[in-house]
Design an enzyme around this catalytic site. Structure first.
Site, PDB file in Angstrom:
ATOM      1  N   SER A 332       0.819  -1.212   0.000  1.00  0.00           N
ATOM      2  CA  SER A 332       0.000   0.000   0.000  1.00  0.00           C
ATOM      3  C   SER A 332       0.854   1.264   0.000  1.00  0.00           C
ATOM      4  O   SER A 332       1.530   1.549  -0.982  1.00  0.00           O
ATOM      5  CB  SER A 332      -0.958  -0.051   1.196  1.00  0.00           C
ATOM      6  N   ASP A 343      10.671   5.393  -9.796  1.00  0.00           N
ATOM      7  CA  ASP A 343      10.312   5.946 -11.106  1.00  0.00           C
ATOM      8  C   ASP A 343      11.007   7.261 -11.392  1.00  0.00           C
ATOM      9  O   ASP A 343      11.249   7.606 -12.554  1.00  0.00           O
ATOM     10  CB  ASP A 343       8.790   6.130 -11.194  1.00  0.00           C
ATOM     11  N   LYS A 357      -0.598  -4.088  -3.486  1.00  0.00           N
ATOM     12  CA  LYS A 357      -1.901  -3.524  -3.102  1.00  0.00           C
ATOM     13  C   LYS A 357      -1.996  -2.117  -3.678  1.00  0.00           C
ATOM     14  O   LYS A 357      -1.447  -1.163  -3.129  1.00  0.00           O
ATOM     15  CB  LYS A 357      -2.081  -3.480  -1.594  1.00  0.00           C
TER      16      LYS A 357
END
Length: 503
Positions: A332, A343, A357
């Site tokens: 999460s 990224d 999740k």
């Protein structure tokens, strides 16, 4: 006539209950990731149904009402009507995903404590000693009522509120002890304690207070009970471990970073292993501390507007290399942070593929705040647009979770995970408290240290400069929306030894 009147009365009652639940579901506030406990849904009108949809809805509600009435009236024994309604709600949620849940009156306090990492108590971590059948104090939290009262690590609690620990239910001694130690702040609790050097029972009275567990930790304790955040003083490599994402996590993080900055930190390890998640807003704030521009995370839902959170440049800590540690139980909010830093090429991710999740839960009040409904209302997406959610039929070859960077995957077996947590639990004790000596070769951490030492050697960077004096802290990206948060949903039994007992 009487039976007809009774039937109509029950029909109206149960229909009202069903509509109330349905209305709460459809009244989800637009913003996600609140920093408040479950709050009432927005005061808006339920959508008006018309035509075939209204007919279908009426027929379905009639099935529910008729079934409730038949069970209540004709079952062989009396039934608890509340349990029937709660079972009906939970039954509906079983058709959804594993993260949607109905939180009963009895469960709400524990749920809020898990999310907020705070409770009313005396501030000690304990475990049950099966040999002596008493409660062993592992550590009192600095500044807590237990700490001020002179409770020390190694003390044994043999009585709580006059009840001998030996009389507690077999197999549930620790749960009973924690239940008695916790309670309303400002109320006294009395314990009988045996010291390590004395067999006499000493009676100690403490006044409960609000206990706030640290969510940002270091690798070991200093002599004063605070955390040591500098892992490698020679190479100036800092180490910050986030256990949950709560309202306080970003504040704790800034304080820890200031200490590391003052010590000349040149590299940072962010440990998110075994972190099940927490508040989405907290994950956004943590990511924003290390990324100076671009998308952090976005969310999309069927009945909620799409949202995007972007980084701001001022106050960013960026002039040092970073490594993020994750494992299969990082979920999460942990995945939001690790995916964002990966990224944006801000950090290398080391360890194992994360849980997967990628959904956001809205927590809404029911029954005026006595219960709550946790419902998946949106999915979040990492900056690259790659999928992060592991669906029920997902294969290992599919795209989900956060993968370690190429060359930085370090897997642990189930047994190694258990050994690591035993080792970690021991290192979390204050200096001088070692009930058992445990060693563990933490290859994931060693890989992170090796990476950072290489990057520091390459850059020969000077000590980290502080952000501008007037921009040391970054404001929250968006104000929290009442009644909504991304709840920590990773099932606890899947994490060996994850549960800590606090009173």
């Amino acid at each position: 006539m009487l039976k007809l009147t009774q039937r109509l009365a029950w029909t109206v009652t149960v229909a009202s209950l069903a509509i109330a639940v349905w209305t709460q579901i459809t009244r989800a506030d637009d913003n996600v990731a609140a920093a408040e406990p479950p709050a009432a849904a927005a005061d808006t009108e339920a959508p008006v149904l018309a035509g075939e949809r209204a007919d279908e809805y009426y027929e379905l509600m009639r099935v529910l009402v008729d079934s409730f009435e038949q069970i209540d009236r004709n079952y062989v024994k009396d039934v608890d009507r509340r349990k029937l309604v709660e079972a009906a709600v939970k039954g509906m949620l079983t058709e959804l995903d594993p993260y949607s849940d109905y939180i009963t009156r009895d469960e709400l306090a524990q749920f809020t404590e898990q999310i907020e990492q705070e409770f009313g108590g005396v501030g000690i971590q304990v475990q049950f000693d099966k040999e002596t059948r008493d409660i062993l104090v592992m550590t009192p939290f600095p500044g807590s009522p237990a700490y001020k009262a002179g409770i020390r690590a190694g003390d044994r609690i043999v009585q709580i509120e006059g009840q001998p620990v030996n009389d507690f239910p077999m197999g549930a001694e620790i749960e009973k002890a924690v239940e008695l130690l916790k309670g309303k702040p400002g109320v006294d609790v009395t314990v009988g304690v045996k010291r390590q050097d004395n067999s006499e029972v000493e009676t100690i009275s403490m006044t409960r207070d609000v206990i706030r567990l640290d969510t940002v930790m270091g690798d070991s304790h200093l002599s004063d009970g605070n955390w040591e955040f500098m892992l490698d003083p020679e190479q100036k490599i800092g180490y910050l471990r986030i256990t949950h994402f709560t309202r306080r996590t970003s504040t704790e993080m800034r304080a820890a970073l200031r200490k590391l900055k003052e010590q000349g930190m040149q590299g940072l390890i962010l440990d998110l292993r075994f972190n099940p998640g927490g508040l989405l807003q907290s994950a956004v704030e943590i990511s924003d501390m290390f990324v100076d521009s671009g998308l952090i995370v976005s969310t999309e839902g069927r009945n909620v507007p799409s949202q995007k959170w972007s980084a701001k440049s001022f106050g960013t800590y960026k002039d040092f290399p970073m490594a993020v540690l994750v494992n299969h139980y990082s979920a999460s909010a942990s995945e939001i942070v690790s995916a964002c830093l990966q990224d944006h090429d801000r950090a290398v991710v080391i360890g194992e593929r994360t849980w997967g999740k990628g959904s956001v839960q809205n927590v809404s009040e029911l029954e005026g705040g006595l219960a709550a409904l946790k419902l998946t209302t949106a999915a979040y997406h990492r900056p690259s647009g790659k999928n992060i959610h592991r669906y029920e039929d997902a294969k290992d070859s599919d795209e989900w979770g956060v993968m370690p960077n190429d060359g930085y995957e370090v897997k642990y077996s189930n047994q190694e995970n258990i050994e690591y947590q035993l080792y970690r639990r021991q290192r979390d004790l204050p200096e001088g408290i070692e009930p058992e000596k445990i060693s563990f070769d933490d290859r994931q951490l060693s890989k992170a240290v090796e990476y950072l030492r290489g990057k520091i050697a390459e850059s020969s960077a000077p000590a980290v400069e502080a952000p501008a004096a007037n921009a040391t802290e970054k404001p929250a990206e968006q104000p929290a929306a009442a009644g909504q948060k991304d709840a920590a949903d990773l099932p606890l039994p899947l994490i060996p030894f994850r549960r800590a007992f606090h009173g």
